[in-house]
Design a protein around this motif. Structure first.
Motif, PDB file in Angstrom:
ATOM      1  N   VAL A  41      -5.963   5.184  -3.049  1.00 46.85           N
ATOM      2  CA  VAL A  41      -5.679   3.787  -2.702  1.00 46.85           C
ATOM      3  C   VAL A  41      -6.555   3.333  -1.543  1.00 46.85           C
ATOM      4  O   VAL A  41      -7.166   2.258  -1.590  1.00 46.85           O
ATOM      5  CB  VAL A  41      -4.186   3.610  -2.370  1.00 46.85           C
ATOM      6  N   ASP A  42      -6.651   4.148  -0.499  1.00 47.03           N
ATOM      7  CA  ASP A  42      -7.382   3.746   0.704  1.00 47.03           C
ATOM      8  C   ASP A  42      -8.885   3.651   0.470  1.00 47.03           C
ATOM      9  O   ASP A  42      -9.582   2.926   1.185  1.00 47.03           O
ATOM     10  CB  ASP A  42      -7.089   4.722   1.845  1.00 47.03           C
ATOM     11  N   CYS A  74       1.294   4.069  -3.087  1.00 45.07           N
ATOM     12  CA  CYS A  74       1.002   5.493  -2.876  1.00 45.07           C
ATOM     13  C   CYS A  74       2.186   6.356  -3.281  1.00 45.07           C
ATOM     14  O   CYS A  74       2.030   7.402  -3.921  1.00 45.07           O
ATOM     15  CB  CYS A  74       0.626   5.737  -1.417  1.00 45.07           C
ATOM     16  N   HIS A 133     -10.219   2.521  -2.353  1.00 48.31           N
ATOM     17  CA  HIS A 133     -10.457   1.450  -3.334  1.00 48.31           C
ATOM     18  C   HIS A 133     -10.724   1.983  -4.740  1.00 48.31           C
ATOM     19  O   HIS A 133     -11.525   1.422  -5.483  1.00 48.31           O
ATOM     20  CB  HIS A 133     -11.623   0.559  -2.885  1.00 48.31           C
ATOM     21  N   ARG A 172       0.828  -1.205   0.000  1.00 51.85           N
ATOM     22  CA  ARG A 172       0.000   0.000   0.000  1.00 51.85           C
ATOM     23  C   ARG A 172       0.864   1.256   0.000  1.00 51.85           C
ATOM     24  O   ARG A 172       0.659   2.172  -0.808  1.00 51.85           O
ATOM     25  CB  ARG A 172      -0.941  -0.038   1.207  1.00 51.85           C
ATOM     26  N   ASP A 173       1.852   1.327   0.899  1.00 52.48           N
ATOM     27  CA  ASP A 173       2.683   2.525   0.990  1.00 52.48           C
ATOM     28  C   ASP A 173       3.510   2.727  -0.271  1.00 52.48           C
ATOM     29  O   ASP A 173       3.686   3.853  -0.747  1.00 52.48           O
ATOM     30  CB  ASP A 173       3.606   2.434   2.208  1.00 52.48           C
ATOM     31  N   TYR A 201      -2.500  -7.979   1.324  1.00 50.48           N
ATOM     32  CA  TYR A 201      -3.275  -6.976   0.592  1.00 50.48           C
ATOM     33  C   TYR A 201      -4.430  -7.705  -0.104  1.00 50.48           C
ATOM     34  O   TYR A 201      -4.351  -8.087  -1.267  1.00 50.48           O
ATOM     35  CB  TYR A 201      -2.373  -6.263  -0.424  1.00 50.48           C
ATOM     36  N   ASP A 258      -2.795   8.721  -1.435  1.00 53.51           N
ATOM     37  CA  ASP A 258      -3.225   7.930  -0.281  1.00 53.51           C
ATOM     38  C   ASP A 258      -4.738   7.727  -0.304  1.00 53.51           C
ATOM     39  O   ASP A 258      -5.243   6.622  -0.072  1.00 53.51           O
ATOM     40  CB  ASP A 258      -2.839   8.629   1.031  1.00 53.51           C
ATOM     41  N   GLU A 264      -7.039  -7.430  -1.884  1.00 54.89           N
ATOM     42  CA  GLU A 264      -7.798  -6.591  -2.803  1.00 54.89           C
ATOM     43  C   GLU A 264      -7.643  -7.137  -4.224  1.00 54.89           C
ATOM     44  O   GLU A 264      -6.715  -7.898  -4.513  1.00 54.89           O
ATOM     45  CB  GLU A 264      -7.284  -5.145  -2.755  1.00 54.89           C
TER      46      GLU A 264
END
Length: 381
Positions: free
Chosen positions: A165-166, A140, A168, A136-137, A195, A162, A197
């Motif tokens: 991504v957060d 971003c 969706h 995730r990081d 992750y 951020d 997703e």
């Protein structure tokens, strides 16, 4: 996320930027000239993907059987959509068409984009260190780096990257799992399972299978593998991609040998041209402008093996591209400057230097901003 127009606006801008980026890349790669090479895929062999019950998300005790995953390039979006968790691994040898498939997947998804859809974004995994950053990081950071507008602060904290991504709005298309450092591929696979997703992941088969043996399969993900090109694919494509002449195209003598298949030279050429990458190189070297004769590839005194044919095509690509690539420069002024100062000898030397630099850094992505410490400013500019 209803009620957040600023987020919808950022998502729409990202979708448009990504679409333009990859449409431009398709044009540069001549993907549709005269037509896309037939990249085919089929379900991968057992041992590298999850149970079908997990992939198809069926109830306890059910045995749903496999999904139908066979198809060609234009079917990849439909195949992906048939997987309930929308998690797919695409395996293929070097040059087999993984990146072209990822590119086509992105553009197909974006062709029907409506606000609220996940935006497919290609991330090159070679620069990800899963021991240092979460997926995730890292995503971003990549988004903010590649799309400067996403560095802007978002309401509530963080930046727009951020927030996308957060909330969706991003569908990761993770290209080049095999380019992650060998000691970290198992760690990366564990991070991908954390992750939970939708995603699409590409890799060479050997590296991915090794990571699966070390850790686990990618949870709820189906897996397909790309197939080699056949003689009928080469015959039609190389003929239509070449200038017509009174005696056929420059490829006709080679294709005639390949149809007969009686010689070692023909076998070597057929094996070498089994991937879209090598066919694209062969087209650039022999088809796109007057020059060398592809019949030379059949000479077993010069090219004893298929690997020798491949090495020759790689070696000749840059000189051929610089011989007849002036149309690809962005402006007339740039064209004049390039024709005055740059030729394939300069290009070979500088590309060799960049390759050496990347090898020294043990990385697959070229980070131009890191070159300032290893070369003079005027050459960097």
């Amino acid at each position: 996320v209803p009620g957040k127009p600023w987020l919808d606006s950022a998502a729409g801008k990202l979708a448009e930027d990504v679409r333009k980026q990859w449409e431009r890349e398709e044009r540069l790669r001549q993907v549709h000239d005269p037509y896309p090479l037939p990249v085919r895929f089929a379900a991968a062999g057992a041992g590298v993907f999850d149970h079908w019950a997990n992939i198809r998300k069926t109830g306890r005790g059910a045995d749903p059987g496999p999904l139908g995953l066979d198809g060609e390039l234009d079917k990849i979006t439909a195949v992906y959509g048939s997987i309930p968790a929308e998690r797919l691994v695409v395996l293929g040898q070097a040059g087999s068409g993984k990146t072209i498939l990822a590119l086509r997947f992105v553009l197909d998804r974006l062709s029907g984009y409506v606000p609220g859809d996940r935006i497919p974004v290609i991330f090159s995994l070679g620069s990800w260190d899963p021991a240092a950053l979460s997926l995730r990081d890292w995503m971003c950071h990549q988004l903010a780096r590649d799309h400067n507008a996403l560095e802007e602060a978002a309401p509530g904290g963080g930046n727009l990257a951020d927030a996308l991504v957060d909330n969706h709005h991003v569908l990761p298309v993770l290209d080049g799992f095999d380019e992650i450092a060998p000691g970290l591929q198992g760690t990366a696979l564990a991070a991908l399972n954390y992750y939970a997703e939708p995603l699409l992941l590409t890799s060479r088969p050997g590296e991915y299978a090794a990571a699966v043996r070390e850790k686990d399969v990618l949870t709820a993900a189906a897996c397909v593998e790309l197939r080699s090109l056949g003689l009928e694919d080469l015959d039609d494509y190389l003929t239509r991609a070449s200038r017509p002449g009174t005696g056929g195209t420059v490829w006709e003598p080679v294709l005639s040998e390949l149809r007969l298949g009686h010689t070692t030279g023909a076998a070597n050429v057929a094996e070498a041209l089994a991937t879209p990458l090598m066919v694209a190189l062969a087209r650039t070297v022999y088809s796109d402008a007057p020059g060398p004769d592809p019949a030379e590839l059949l000479d077993t005194r010069r090219f004893r093996t298929a690997e020798a044919v491949r090495e020759h095509l790689l070696a000749e690509f840059v000189p051929a591209a610089y011989r007849h690539g002036a149309a690809a420069v962005p402006s007339e002024g740039t064209a004049r400057r390039r024709s005055r100062h740059w030729d394939h000898e300069h290009a070979q030397r500088w590309l060799g230097y960049l390759a050496w630099h990347m090898e020294e850094q043990d990385r697959h992505d070229l980070a131009w901003w890191e070159l300032g410490t290893v070369m003079k400013l005027r050459w960097l500019m």
